[in-house]
Design a protein around this motif. Sequence first.
Motif, PDB file in Angstrom:
ATOM      1  N   ASP A   7       0.807  -1.210   0.000  1.00 38.60           N
ATOM      2  CA  ASP A   7       0.000   0.000   0.000  1.00 38.60           C
ATOM      3  C   ASP A   7       0.849   1.273   0.000  1.00 38.60           C
ATOM      4  O   ASP A   7       0.388   2.326  -0.411  1.00 38.60           O
ATOM      5  N   ARG A  60      -4.879   2.133  -9.939  1.00 38.60           N
ATOM      6  CA  ARG A  60      -5.091   1.883  -8.510  1.00 38.60           C
ATOM      7  C   ARG A  60      -4.128   2.701  -7.653  1.00 38.60           C
ATOM      8  O   ARG A  60      -4.515   3.247  -6.623  1.00 38.60           O
ATOM      9  N   ARG A  64      -5.429   5.507  -5.068  1.00 37.30           N
ATOM     10  CA  ARG A  64      -5.146   5.372  -3.631  1.00 37.30           C
ATOM     11  C   ARG A  64      -4.505   6.644  -3.079  1.00 37.30           C
ATOM     12  O   ARG A  64      -4.867   7.132  -2.006  1.00 37.30           O
TER      13      ARG A  64
END
Length: 499
Positions: A7, A60, A64
Amino acid sequence: MIRAADDDLTIYERSKPGRRAFVAPELDVPKRPAEELLPAELRRAQPARLPEVAEPEIVRHYNRLSKRNFDLDTGFYPLGSCTMKHNPKLHERVAALPGHAKLHPLQDPRGAQGALELMWRLQGALAEIAGLPHVSLQPSAGSHGELAGVLLTRAYHEDRGERRTKVLTPETAHGTNPATVTMAGYEVVKVGTDAHGNVDLDDLRAKADDDVACLMLTNPSTLGLFESGIEEIERIVHGAGATLYYDGANLNAIMGICRPGDMGFDIVHFNLHKSFTQPHGGGGPGAGPIAVSQRIEPFLPRPQVVRREQTDNGSEPFYDLDYDRPKSIGRLRGFQGNYGVFVRSYAYIRSLGAAGLREVSEVAVLNANYLLARLQREGVLEYLPAAHQRLCMHEFVLSGAPMKRELKIKTLDLAKRLLDHGVHPPTVYFPLIVEEALLIEPTETETKETLDHFAEVLAEILREAREDPEIARNAPYTTPVRRLDEAGAARRLVLRQPM
């Protein structure tokens, strides 16, 4: 909840050799080696170090990242002195029209008549709003406009054979003002503030001597107060032979109601990202046009966008770039400015008209005074009193000194705790002359319900601090990262990826 293992990876750390988001089609023209097309000094010694990532991963990754930022489209942003108001999406569509977005900046003026006409008309609209006859669109930001204004002042005095060395700035001046003065080679001289939050006229008289080139003033000031002595300020400054410069950061409070030129200002800069809804760039494009009086006009940057009247019978006027300006301070940037910014701001001005711009300022002032009254009703001002007990303009300043003393939390703690309630903090610790300052500007685009919620959140944080100040001291809790060592981060940069 199990957090994604990657992440926090950068786009470079996601890179894997051979992955592609796009494959270019085969050439349909003869292939030629780069050596034949580019001189040796312009060719890379090695391939560009670009990430190799598949399209879904790119989408993505940046989605994010975008969700980690607090932004104006998802929450209240009461950042004082920055006018973080809604940016109408229509303006983005207008700026993206092919005729605007795909116009080459080196296009000959004869082939860019529409763009030049828009710029010329924007100059006229800004001149009317400022109450000054001449405008240059070149400066790229408010700070750049400030620099242009001080350089114009220097050129004006030098043309008269004067060598002045000082520029006056109030104690409440934006931080860019003294930085601009220093960059332009002048000495900064601070002017004090009186008990009512105005410029101290006695201090101004004492310091406005023959060595002063200019007074840089924001009106309303960063205290959110209109300078009630502006006419006397003008007499003092011009009586000393200096120019009067208007920092346009707070123009959103007075558009269509009063004009800097009518107050006696010689030079005005506009923040198109504050008053005229160009989005704040986050390091991207901006614009800080300047408007000037007749005596400053000969020194404006070149080239100027002008309208020329045709002399041939029946021919139309046309728009051009005027380079024939022998007293000009010269070019301030490449090309003519950030054109997309001009399109958005011109669309805003035309969509509202004169009456609409006045209503913008009236509602901005109404919202600020309503919010201040609502904070009083919620009991917030017991711990966060207003710096000055006066009718405010579009923003106001609170002091967190009683809160720090009695509730044992600082302004910074309050600001961090606001993030847990989905509200961006106001400007903190500015102006510097107010202890534990919070500078709050609600703008005209926020609803009564939003302002009510903000007041209730502040009241709730203060109630919470009475019970347990440690909650605010350790905030925020819900953001992607917790409280950081901001001073350490600024002094000891850590770059995970070499550039």
